[in-house]
Design a protein around this motif. Structure first.
Motif, mmCIF file in Angstrom:
data_model
loop_
_atom_site.group_PDB
_atom_site.id
_atom_site.type_symbol
_atom_site.label_atom_id
_atom_site.label_comp_id
_atom_site.label_asym_id
_atom_site.label_seq_id
_atom_site.Cartn_x
_atom_site.Cartn_y
_atom_site.Cartn_z
ATOM 1 N N ASP A 264 0.833 -1.207 0.000
ATOM 2 C CA ASP A 264 0.000 0.000 0.000
ATOM 3 C C ASP A 264 0.864 1.253 0.000
ATOM 4 O O ASP A 264 0.587 2.221 -0.726
ATOM 5 N N ILE A 265 1.918 1.258 0.810
ATOM 6 C CA ILE A 265 2.797 2.418 0.907
ATOM 7 C C ILE A 265 3.452 2.715 -0.439
ATOM 8 O O ILE A 265 3.668 3.879 -0.793
ATOM 9 N N ALA A 266 3.740 1.652 -1.198
ATOM 10 C CA ALA A 266 4.395 1.812 -2.503
ATOM 11 C C ALA A 266 3.416 2.099 -3.634
ATOM 12 O O ALA A 266 3.837 2.218 -4.789
ATOM 13 N N GLY A 267 2.133 2.181 -3.321
ATOM 14 C CA GLY A 267 1.148 2.466 -4.352
ATOM 15 C C GLY A 267 0.612 1.248 -5.060
ATOM 16 O O GLY A 267 -0.102 1.368 -6.069
ATOM 17 N N LEU A 268 0.951 0.057 -4.557
ATOM 18 C CA LEU A 268 0.380 -1.188 -5.065
ATOM 19 C C LEU A 268 -0.866 -1.516 -4.264
ATOM 20 O O LEU A 268 -1.143 -0.893 -3.235
ATOM 21 N N LYS A 269 -1.616 -2.543 -4.708
ATOM 22 C CA LYS A 269 -2.828 -2.891 -3.971
ATOM 23 C C LYS A 269 -2.529 -4.035 -3.013
ATOM 24 O O LYS A 269 -2.493 -5.201 -3.400
ATOM 25 N N GLY A 270 -2.267 -3.696 -1.771
ATOM 26 C CA GLY A 270 -2.150 -4.697 -0.712
ATOM 27 C C GLY A 270 -3.503 -4.872 -0.048
ATOM 28 O O GLY A 270 -4.202 -5.835 -0.262
ATOM 29 N N GLY A 271 -3.862 -3.884 0.745
ATOM 30 C CA GLY A 271 -5.192 -3.851 1.330
ATOM 31 C C GLY A 271 -5.346 -4.695 2.575
ATOM 32 O O GLY A 271 -4.380 -5.168 3.168
ATOM 33 N N ALA A 272 -6.592 -4.888 2.943
ATOM 34 C CA ALA A 272 -6.932 -5.582 4.183
ATOM 35 C C ALA A 272 -6.797 -7.089 4.022
ATOM 36 O O ALA A 272 -6.761 -7.625 2.915
ATOM 37 N N CYS A 273 -6.755 -7.759 5.165
ATOM 38 C CA CYS A 273 -6.771 -9.222 5.221
ATOM 39 C C CYS A 273 -8.147 -9.704 5.669
ATOM 40 O O CYS A 273 -8.894 -8.975 6.325
ATOM 41 N N ARG A 274 -8.454 -10.930 5.336
ATOM 42 C CA ARG A 274 -9.658 -11.560 5.869
ATOM 43 C C ARG A 274 -9.390 -12.067 7.291
ATOM 44 O O ARG A 274 -8.269 -12.433 7.621
ATOM 45 N N PRO A 275 -10.447 -12.099 8.104
ATOM 46 C CA PRO A 275 -10.299 -12.712 9.423
ATOM 47 C C PRO A 275 -9.880 -14.172 9.261
ATOM 48 O O PRO A 275 -10.219 -14.798 8.246
ATOM 49 N N PRO A 276 -9.124 -14.744 10.194
ATOM 50 C CA PRO A 276 -8.878 -14.217 11.541
ATOM 51 C C PRO A 276 -7.759 -13.203 11.635
ATOM 52 O O PRO A 276 -7.498 -12.710 12.738
ATOM 53 N N ARG A 277 -7.061 -12.884 10.547
ATOM 54 C CA ARG A 277 -6.020 -11.867 10.638
ATOM 55 C C ARG A 277 -6.654 -10.507 10.867
ATOM 56 O O ARG A 277 -7.576 -10.113 10.159
ATOM 57 N N LEU A 278 -6.137 -9.796 11.855
ATOM 58 C CA LEU A 278 -6.689 -8.518 12.271
ATOM 59 C C LEU A 278 -5.837 -7.375 11.746
ATOM 60 O O LEU A 278 -4.677 -7.572 11.366
ATOM 61 N N PRO A 279 -6.385 -6.154 11.740
ATOM 62 C CA PRO A 279 -5.549 -5.002 11.391
ATOM 63 C C PRO A 279 -4.372 -4.879 12.357
ATOM 64 O O PRO A 279 -4.461 -5.266 13.528
#
Length: 301
Positions: A264-279
C-alpha cells in the motif's frame, strides 16, 4: 526472468491476494499483480500460499485464484500453487485442479491437522505425487508442528515424490545436511531474511514474500546470492543489509499484513486481510512504515 532451468527454480513470489472493500476477491487486481511481478523479472508465482490467505477462501475462490494466475502469466512464467489441505485426498484434488488449470509445479505442506507421524507424512506426499506435477515440499514446523527433517526429506526424494523443499525453519545449517543426504534435492529459500545465507549454501530457488513490493531489486539480489561468484556476493551484501530490516517481517506472525501494508505504501494494492487476521496495531504500522519508506527512499524497486 532470472533464467531458471526447471519449473520450480528461480524466484516464485508467494503472492498476496487483493480484496474488494467487502473482502471479496479482486481477481482483476490479482491478475494485474501477477503481470507486474512477471514484468519485474520474477520466474513465477505461488498462489494459495499462506501469504495468499488460502485458508480463508471458499473452494470456488481458491480454484479461481489459480486459474487467474495462469491466465495472467506470460509464456515461460511458472505457477506453483499451494495445495495444502488437512487430508491427503483433498490435497490431491487441489493438485489435480492446479494441473488442469495449467500449473507448472506444486507446493505442499505436510499433513497438519495433528502432529502427523512419519508414515502419514510419507503417504501424504505419495498421494499428491500421483498427479504427476513436480512437488516441492514445504517445511514449516513452526506453524505445522510437523518437521520435515533432512532424513525424511531424503527418504521422500529417494522414492521420487518430491523434487525440492521450501526451507522455512530459519536454520541455515540444515541446507548442508540436506545436500549431504539428498544431493539431488533442490533447496528453495523459504524465508526472505535467510536469502543470502541459503543462497550461499546452494539454493536454486526462492519462494518469496517481499518481491511482492520490490521485484526488480530482490530478483537481482537473488541472482547475486546464488551465482557462486565471490564478487557477486560482495555486491549482494550491502543490498541485503539495506533490505534486511524489511525482509525480516516475512518471518513474523504478522507477515501477511506487513507485506500488504508495504505494498500500500508503494502504491500497489495490498489492502486488508480476511479474518482471523486482524488489522495491525498502531506501533507495528509505524515500524513497518518506517522500514518500508527507508527501502523505497533508497530507490529500490
Amino acid at each position: 526472468m532470472t533464467g531458471s532451468t526447471k519449473p520450480w527454480h528461480g524466484v516464485h513470489v508467494a503472492t498476496a491476494l487483493p480484496f474488494h472493500a467487502d473482502l471479496s476477491v479482486d481477481y482483476d487486481a490479482y491478475a494485474e499483480h501477477v503481470r507486474f511481478l512477471a514484468a519485474g523479472g520474477c520466474d513465477g508465482v505461488t498462489p494459495n500460499g499462506s501469504l495468499g490467505e488460502y485458508q480463508t477462501l471458499t473452494p470456488e475462490e481458491r480454484a479461481r485464484v489459480v486459474e487467474t494466475a495462469v491466465a495472467a502469466s506470460p509464456d515461460g512464467f511458472g505457477v506453483m500453487p499451494g495445495v495444502a489441505a488437512y487430508g491427503a485426498l483433498e490435497a490431491r484434488r487441489w493438485a489435480e485442479q492446479a494441473a488442469a488449470a495449467g500449473a507448472t509445479s506444486l507446493l505442499l505442506l505436510p499433513p497438519n491437522a495433528y502432529r502427523a507421524e512419519r508414515e502419514a507424512v510419507v503417504q501424504h506426499y505419495r498421494e499428491v505425487a500421483k498427479v504427476g506435477l513436480p512437488v516441492v515440499a514445504y517445511n514449516n514446523p513452526i506453524d505445522t508442528k510437523v518437521d520435515l527433517t533432512p532424513e525424511l526429506l531424503a527418504e521422500l526424494h529417494a522414492e521420487g515424490t518430491i523434487v525440492g523443499v521450501k526451507e522455512f525453519t530459519g536454520d541455515v545449517r540444515r541446507a548442508y545436511r540436506i545436500s549431504e543426504l539428498a544431493p539431488g534435492l533442490d533447496i528453495l529459500v523459504g524465508a526472505d531474511d535467510v536469502l543470502l545465507e541459503l543462497g550461499m549454501a546452494g539454493a536454486v530457488g526462492w519462494i518469496a514474500g517481499y518481491p511482492n513490493l520490490i521485484p526488480q531489486d530482490t530478483v537481482e539480489l537473488y541472482r547475486l546470492a546464488t551465482s557462486g561468484d565471490p564478487a557477486d556476493l560482495a555486491r549482494a551484501l550491502p543490498v541485503y543489509r539495506d533490505l534486511h530490516p524489511l525482509l525480516r517481517w516475512d518471518s513474523k506472525i504478522e507477515f501477511v499484513q506487513s507485506i500488504k501494508l508495504s505494498m500500500d505504501i508503494a502504491g500497489l494494492k495490498g489492502g486488508a486481510c480476511r479474518p482471523p487476521r486482524l488489522p495491525l496495531a498502531p506501533e507495528l504500522i509505524a515500524r513497518i512504515t518506517a522500514d518500508t519508506e527507508a527501502v523505497l527512499a533508497k530507490g529500490y524497486k
